[in-house]
Enzyme design. Sequence first.
Site, PDB file in Angstrom:
ATOM      1  N   HIS A  87     -16.205   1.619  -3.817  1.00 55.37           N
ATOM      2  CA  HIS A  87     -14.294   1.877  -3.257  1.00 55.37           C
ATOM      3  C   HIS A  87     -14.243   0.059  -3.013  1.00 55.37           C
ATOM      4  O   HIS A  87     -13.145   0.102  -3.179  1.00 55.37           O
ATOM      5  CB  HIS A  87     -13.773   2.653  -2.031  1.00 55.37           C
ATOM      6  N   TYR A 124       1.456  -1.404  -0.220  1.00 61.94           N
ATOM      7  CA  TYR A 124       0.210  -0.012   0.536  1.00 61.94           C
ATOM      8  C   TYR A 124       1.625   1.200   0.128  1.00 61.94           C
ATOM      9  O   TYR A 124       1.287   1.871  -0.916  1.00 61.94           O
ATOM     10  CB  TYR A 124      -1.006   0.102   1.118  1.00 61.94           C
ATOM     11  N   SER A 147      -6.740   0.327  -4.354  1.00 61.54           N
ATOM     12  CA  SER A 147      -6.871   2.742  -4.533  1.00 61.54           C
ATOM     13  C   SER A 147      -5.157   3.026  -4.019  1.00 61.54           C
ATOM     14  O   SER A 147      -4.942   2.725  -5.253  1.00 61.54           O
ATOM     15  CB  SER A 147      -7.577   2.580  -2.868  1.00 61.54           C
ATOM     16  N   ASP A 199     -18.415   4.047  -7.976  1.00 62.95           N
ATOM     17  CA  ASP A 199     -16.632   4.256  -6.606  1.00 62.95           C
ATOM     18  C   ASP A 199     -16.538   5.909  -6.735  1.00 62.95           C
ATOM     19  O   ASP A 199     -16.250   6.437  -7.856  1.00 62.95           O
ATOM     20  CB  ASP A 199     -15.922   3.765  -7.681  1.00 62.95           C
TER      21      ASP A 199
END
Length: 699
Positions: free
Chosen positions: A669, A469, A549, A634
């Site tokens: 999302h 991430y 994301s 989203d």
Amino acid sequence: MTTMICGSFAGCSNSKQLSYPAAPSDNTVDTIFGMVVPDPYRPLENDTAAETVKWVEAENAVTQEYLSKIPFRSQINERLTELNNFVKRGLPWRGNDGMYYFFENDGLKNQSVLYRMESPTSTEKEVFLDPNTLSDDGTVALTGVFQSKDGKYTAYTISRSGSDWTEIYLMDTKSKELLPDHIEWAKFTGAEWDGDGFYYSAYPRPEEGKEFSNANQNHLVYYHKIGTPQSDDTVAFSDPAHPFHFHTAYVAESQPVLFISVGGQGVGNELKVRQNGTWKTMESTQDYSHGVIDVINDKMYILTSYGAPKNRLMIADLAKPERENWKELVPEGEGVLVGAQFAGDKLFLTYEQDASNHVEIYSMDGKKEGEVKLPGYGSVGFSTDRKHPEDIFYTFTSFTSPSTHYSYDLATGESKKMFQADINDVNLDDYVTEQVFYPSADGTKIPMFITYKKGLEKNGKNPVFLYGYGGFNVSLTPSFSANRMFLLENGVIYAQANLRGGSEYGEAWHEAGTKQKKLNVFNDFIGAAEYLVNEGWTSPEHIAINGGSNGGLLVGATVNLRPDLFKVAVPQVGVMDMMRYHLFTIGWNWASDYGTSADSPEMAKYLLDYSPLHTIRNDGTPYPAILVTTADHDDRVVPAHSFKYAAALQAADTGDAPKLIRIDSKAGHGAGKPIAKILEEYTDIYSFIFENLGIEPKK
């Protein structure tokens, strides 16, 4: 043989492997600080336009045609369904009505059901609220439950189709009767009870047709009185001079003191408190993070990063709330202080050390009195009650341990197991997790967890699923996933890298992966793959990478930097257009991590040099097989990011490996996604990965 699937489009851009629909395009070119930036797929930003809708349908047809030909796709779906078919239960908490509440899913329900019972050990439970009854397909999610101080009323928040937009409903707690109160267009909010109503945050009603794409501005805090229409709600806090700020209300549990947290354009948050109808500023900048834990006997307990990059606990008089009057209660420690809560007159502090949780117990005057012993590498969550110190519950989970619940006895320091999930046909003792520390490009040591089946040999050919991430102070601690067990039981190594940009080592670690240091994050991820290769675990031909994301940005940027290092890449709901991300929904909120193309020539060039959309190679360099995923609802990372990236990827000369996009419907999302859609998504992702790694799942 070339497969021709072009849907309703006449033109197609061809590769040797697949043919893709021609995307709607124009001749848009932006000039940013003198830099010419073509944006030919700008029409795809209009996700409701007829041509975009046709393109989406055609792309999904190509993707589903490809996936349908994978011979073991149905087998993967069957096994994932089996693995997910076990009882999942959340921690109990004591409601203000004296009942105990908890979420439970008996297996494959789309949404977990909220139950209540008279005691935490009761064998009889009553359905309090079943979100599966709120829609036919499970796409309405229950996102929060908030009980009034006297327990008479319960407000609950829902999300439809994965959107960040929130609706609030009200029910009579005892009878479960739904009351007429209904709040719309709320966002990033709960329901903070005070008197005969509650505070919530909302935006003005958006323009019709642009509910999921237009920038959100003017976040207001309202007060709703029970039994009145939303149109009568009063504005409790506003700041029209700063339309891009978030405003979140909090009413202290022990004393009815109202606080407002103001964020959105910094790494932290401002903090305000209302006294006698007047707002006083406790913290005037967004340079530090602050959270009020509670107010007890006019003393505020505050978790803060001010003067402590790894956070500390401070205390202040309510009469003198300004930051200069705060006093240190528990100083900054070796680990990052990530949570604090009261249980009776004790403070339970959760620390993170090397991406794993530890829990210490303190007195109200800041003296350490003990710690809660945990089984090993893992993540912990607590449910406590200041008025009822006998109600202390916590859950522990790790890569090889599903959620296990314990009750904790303050007097003896003993933990008693209350519940442990049992996964069908899986022996968790067959798997092991180890933590390694590898060097990034600049020599910084990066932690990584590696989980695999016992007995696995370092033969350089093991398939690897590498996840990361690296941003927004998000820490990746150990957690359990039934879907991930499918990978492990098929000999795939699961590697989770704790990249800079997260909060694993406090604000310095976060800051080292932001703005014009973002390249550190990509180098950290590349370093993880190189370590696994150099140590003999695997080779580039056997590595699949994944992130969502900000992690989708990570995957896209890393592939462009090192397409030779990976065989498969799956960027999910990624931020792919770094030049325009700040123009959609709440994208402006990410500027504190990324910077924007409007900041300066230097910042714009830095973003352009790594933006996944703008740095796709087009010179015949072989790319990994890529499956992009996004969803039509989203409204956090709008699907235009993935649309434009996929269109550019398919048009570029990057070799014969497939470059596909999977566009989900009635999904957002990721939060609140029904289990049916999760199973469908991971069936497709794992089928794509296994097919392109050249491995078949075991029978």
